[in-house]
Enzyme design. Structure first.
Site, short mmCIF file in Angstrom:
data_model
loop_
_atom_site.label_atom_id
_atom_site.label_comp_id
_atom_site.label_asym_id
_atom_site.label_seq_id
_atom_site.Cartn_x
_atom_site.Cartn_y
_atom_site.Cartn_z
N THR A 76 1.39 -3.62 16.01
CA THR A 76 2.04 -2.40 16.24
C THR A 76 1.32 -1.33 15.38
O THR A 76 0.50 -1.38 14.68
CB THR A 76 3.50 -2.84 15.36
OG1 THR A 76 3.23 -2.90 13.89
CG2 THR A 76 4.12 -4.22 15.54
N ALA A 89 0.73 -1.15 -0.03
CA ALA A 89 -0.08 -0.03 -0.35
C ALA A 89 0.80 1.22 0.04
O ALA A 89 0.50 2.17 -0.58
CB ALA A 89 -1.06 -0.17 1.08
N PHE A 90 1.84 1.09 0.73
CA PHE A 90 2.89 2.40 0.70
C PHE A 90 3.39 2.87 -0.63
O PHE A 90 3.43 3.99 -0.62
CB PHE A 90 3.99 2.10 1.62
CG PHE A 90 4.68 3.33 1.89
CD1 PHE A 90 4.48 4.19 2.96
CD2 PHE A 90 6.06 3.64 1.40
CE1 PHE A 90 4.85 5.37 3.49
CE2 PHE A 90 6.81 4.79 1.94
CZ PHE A 90 6.15 5.73 2.83
N GLU A 91 3.38 1.97 -1.37
CA GLU A 91 4.34 2.29 -2.89
C GLU A 91 2.91 2.51 -3.90
O GLU A 91 3.32 3.19 -4.85
CB GLU A 91 4.70 0.93 -3.46
CG GLU A 91 5.95 0.66 -2.79
CD GLU A 91 5.85 -0.14 -1.21
OE1 GLU A 91 6.60 -0.02 -0.51
OE2 GLU A 91 4.82 -0.66 -1.14
N PHE A 131 -10.03 6.52 -4.04
CA PHE A 131 -9.69 6.10 -2.77
C PHE A 131 -10.36 4.58 -2.28
O PHE A 131 -11.29 4.45 -1.98
CB PHE A 131 -9.55 6.73 -1.56
CG PHE A 131 -8.97 6.17 -0.11
CD1 PHE A 131 -7.57 6.47 0.05
CD2 PHE A 131 -9.71 5.37 0.74
CE1 PHE A 131 -6.82 6.00 0.88
CE2 PHE A 131 -9.02 4.98 1.79
CZ PHE A 131 -7.55 5.27 2.08
N HIS A 151 2.26 -0.02 12.74
CA HIS A 151 2.56 0.30 11.32
C HIS A 151 1.51 0.55 10.59
O HIS A 151 1.37 1.50 9.65
CB HIS A 151 2.92 -1.22 10.79
CG HIS A 151 3.43 -1.22 9.62
ND1 HIS A 151 4.51 -0.78 9.08
CD2 HIS A 151 2.74 -1.87 8.64
CE1 HIS A 151 4.39 -1.00 7.78
NE2 HIS A 151 3.34 -1.69 7.38
N ALA A 180 -5.18 -2.97 0.68
CA ALA A 180 -5.72 -3.53 1.87
C ALA A 180 -5.01 -3.48 3.04
O ALA A 180 -3.54 -4.08 3.02
CB ALA A 180 -6.30 -4.92 1.80
N VAL A 181 -4.87 -2.51 4.00
CA VAL A 181 -4.17 -2.35 5.20
C VAL A 181 -4.99 -2.86 6.46
O VAL A 181 -5.85 -2.30 6.74
CB VAL A 181 -3.74 -1.02 5.43
CG1 VAL A 181 -2.86 -0.72 6.54
CG2 VAL A 181 -3.14 -0.31 4.06
#
Length: 155
Positions: A87, A57-59, A114, A89, A81-82
């Protein structure tokens, strides 16, 4: 009488990029399927759909930024999907992806939809990646279509 401006859902002749994360692939592949179905159902030709796969997802935002910069697309659909873990994160990724997607849309004046799920559990993610109109990938694609039409009218 005031004039009302509303986007339509006709995608004939338009080109869209779908940026999709491979992480949590069982969920994101269902989101991707929903997004493609939505575009096809609204007259976007297969040759007008480019699918860009990224590791996580970060990319998504970097690939979406590059797609927007090309000016080839009427809209970009971001899918991922996060899922919350043990943690912090989850908070870092969810916040940065949502912020980045909004910034790309505003910087390039292009719809960047989104479709990144941010859920507490995998069960919640699967529920949002189901078939038909409950599929958030489908919904994100419809949003991109409508906003592309709306922005074209506002030009």
């Amino acid at each position: 009488m005031p004039r009302e401006i509303t986007g339509t859902l006709t995608g004939r002749g338009l080109r869209f990029a779908i940026v999709v994360s491979r992480f949590n692939r069982t969920v994101t592949s269902a989101l991707l399927e929903g997004a493609v179905q939505a575009l096809q159902a609204h007259e976007v030709d297969d040759s007008g759909i480019d699918i860009v796969h990224v590791p996580g997802a970060f990319e998504i935002t970097l690939a979406a930024e590059r797609c927007a910069a090309t000016r080839r697309y009427a809209g970009i659909i971001c899918l991922g999907a996060v899922v919350r873990g043990e943690t912090p994160h989850f908070e870092f990724i969810a916040r940065e992806v949502s912020r980045g997607i909004n910034e790309i849309a505003c910087r390039h004046s292009i719809p960047v939809a989104f479709g990144v799920l941010t859920t507490d559990t995998m069960e919640q993610a699967f529920a949002r990646a189901g078939e038909g109109h409950g599929n958030k990938g489908y919904e994100a694609a419809v949003t991109a279509l409508e906003m592309a039409s709306l922005l074209a009218q506002l030009s």
